[in-house]
Scaffold this active site. Structure first.
Site, PDB file in Angstrom:
ATOM      1  N   SER A 112       0.839  -1.197   0.000  1.00 42.90           N
ATOM      2  CA  SER A 112       0.000   0.000   0.000  1.00 42.90           C
ATOM      3  C   SER A 112       0.880   1.256   0.000  1.00 42.90           C
ATOM      4  O   SER A 112       1.711   1.420  -0.894  1.00 42.90           O
ATOM      5  CB  SER A 112      -0.963  -0.052   1.195  1.00 42.90           C
ATOM      6  N   ASP A 253      -8.998  -4.972  -5.163  1.00 42.69           N
ATOM      7  CA  ASP A 253      -8.057  -4.095  -4.468  1.00 42.69           C
ATOM      8  C   ASP A 253      -8.308  -2.624  -4.781  1.00 42.69           C
ATOM      9  O   ASP A 253      -8.679  -2.276  -5.902  1.00 42.69           O
ATOM     10  CB  ASP A 253      -6.641  -4.467  -4.920  1.00 42.69           C
ATOM     11  N   HIS A 280      -7.298  -5.945  -0.644  1.00 41.45           N
ATOM     12  CA  HIS A 280      -6.067  -5.218  -0.334  1.00 41.45           C
ATOM     13  C   HIS A 280      -5.109  -5.992   0.574  1.00 41.45           C
ATOM     14  O   HIS A 280      -3.979  -5.586   0.740  1.00 41.45           O
ATOM     15  CB  HIS A 280      -6.455  -3.894   0.337  1.00 41.45           C
TER      16      HIS A 280
END
Length: 300
Positions: A112, A253, A280
């Site tokens: 991320s 995601d 995610h």
């Protein structure tokens, strides 16, 4: 397993970066350790501890750490918003690998925001010791991330959408109704393992106790970006990443295919895999497959 801190000096101030090493830094089947960059910005290492499987199952030592302002590292609630920049966290990463004695050879896995940080680090600092780079659930720009989040939000139940809009328009995103609506989004596009793994819950609980970094750099949610990263992009610098790079995202995601595509188009040596059942949190949602893919890339 080893835990400790390293000093991180900024001007006349010295802070501490906390780290945890799983495995032996001197013994690695890949030839070097893997440093894990957590997301947020403002989260903590806990939500990624499943990546320790790379050490226990594949013989690759893993270095976790909490970025400055978060978790077990020094908290700096009093710092102005200008203090919190990608450059700060790149400096911290350089300091960490130097102090741990691994700067000559190491791999990076950024998840991320951690992948945003890792890609900018690789593209602009071009560290000589970086061997391979893994970007997991990371967008090439915040514009693409926010666009995806807003598209996903349109697929939520009408009452959830209404609650999100009401509080974003009113600036009351700390209201429990807004948080409840966000959790509906998270169950679809953050982590589809329900209930969420305890380590993921713990990381977000810690972040909620001191949201300084997250609120300053991101904002109240993954699709309502009001922080300093709102205009962030690494796309113009991607051609400078010369190390082999592996991209991983999930079908659901926030780092959607369109948000990841610039990495694939502009990094010279790159491969890409999309996890079919993940959002995610691939390291939890498809844990075994995630570790197989990453280990193959690192041991190749």
């Amino acid at each position: 397993m080893t835990e400790g801190t390293v000093d991180f000096t900024l001007g006349n101030e010295t802070h501490q970066t906390w780290y945890k090493i799983v495995g032996d830094l001197k013994t690695s089947k890949s030839g070097c350790p893997l440093v894990v960059l957590h997301g947020g910005p403002g989260a903590t290492h806990q939500y990624l501890v499943s990546i320790a499987d790379l050490s226990t199952k594949y013989g690759i030592p893993v270095v976790f750490y909490d970025q400055l302002g978060n978790g077990n590292s020094t908290h700096l609630r009093e710092k102005p918003k200008e203090f919190w920049t990608p450059q700060l966290f790149m400096d911290e990463l350089e300091n960490l690998v130097a102090k741990l004695g691994i700067a000559e050879k190491y791999d990076l896995l950024g998840h991320s925001w951690g992948g945003m940080l890792g890609s900018q680090f690789a593209a602009t600092r071009r560290p000589k010791g970086l061997r391979r780079l893994i970007l997991s659930g990371s967008p090439a720009s915040m514009e693409l991330w926010e666009e995806t989040g807003k598209e996903y939000a349109k697929g939520l139940p009408p009452d959830v959408q209404a609650a999100l809009k009401k509080h974003e328009d009113a600036g009351t995103t700390d209201d429990q109704e807004y948080k409840d609506a966000i959790n509906v989004f998270y169950a679809k596009h953050l982590c589809r393992v329900q209930p969420m793994p305890e380590d993921v819950v713990e990381s977000f609980k810690i972040m909620d106790e001191d949201p300084t970094v997250y609120m300053t750099m991101n904002g109240p949610s993954e699709f309502h970006i009001t922080g300093s990263l709102r205009t962030w992009t690494v796309i113009p610098e991607l051609h400078n990443i010369q190390v082999p790079t592996f991209l991983i995202n999930g079908r659901y995601d926030g780092a959607s295919d369109k948000a990841v595509l610039p990495f694939f188009k502009h990094i010279p040596h790159v491969k890409w895999y999309t996890l079919a059942e993940s959002s995610h949190m691939g390291p939890w949602e498809e844990r075994e497959k995630f570790m197989e893919l990453v280990s193959e890339f690192l041991l190749w």
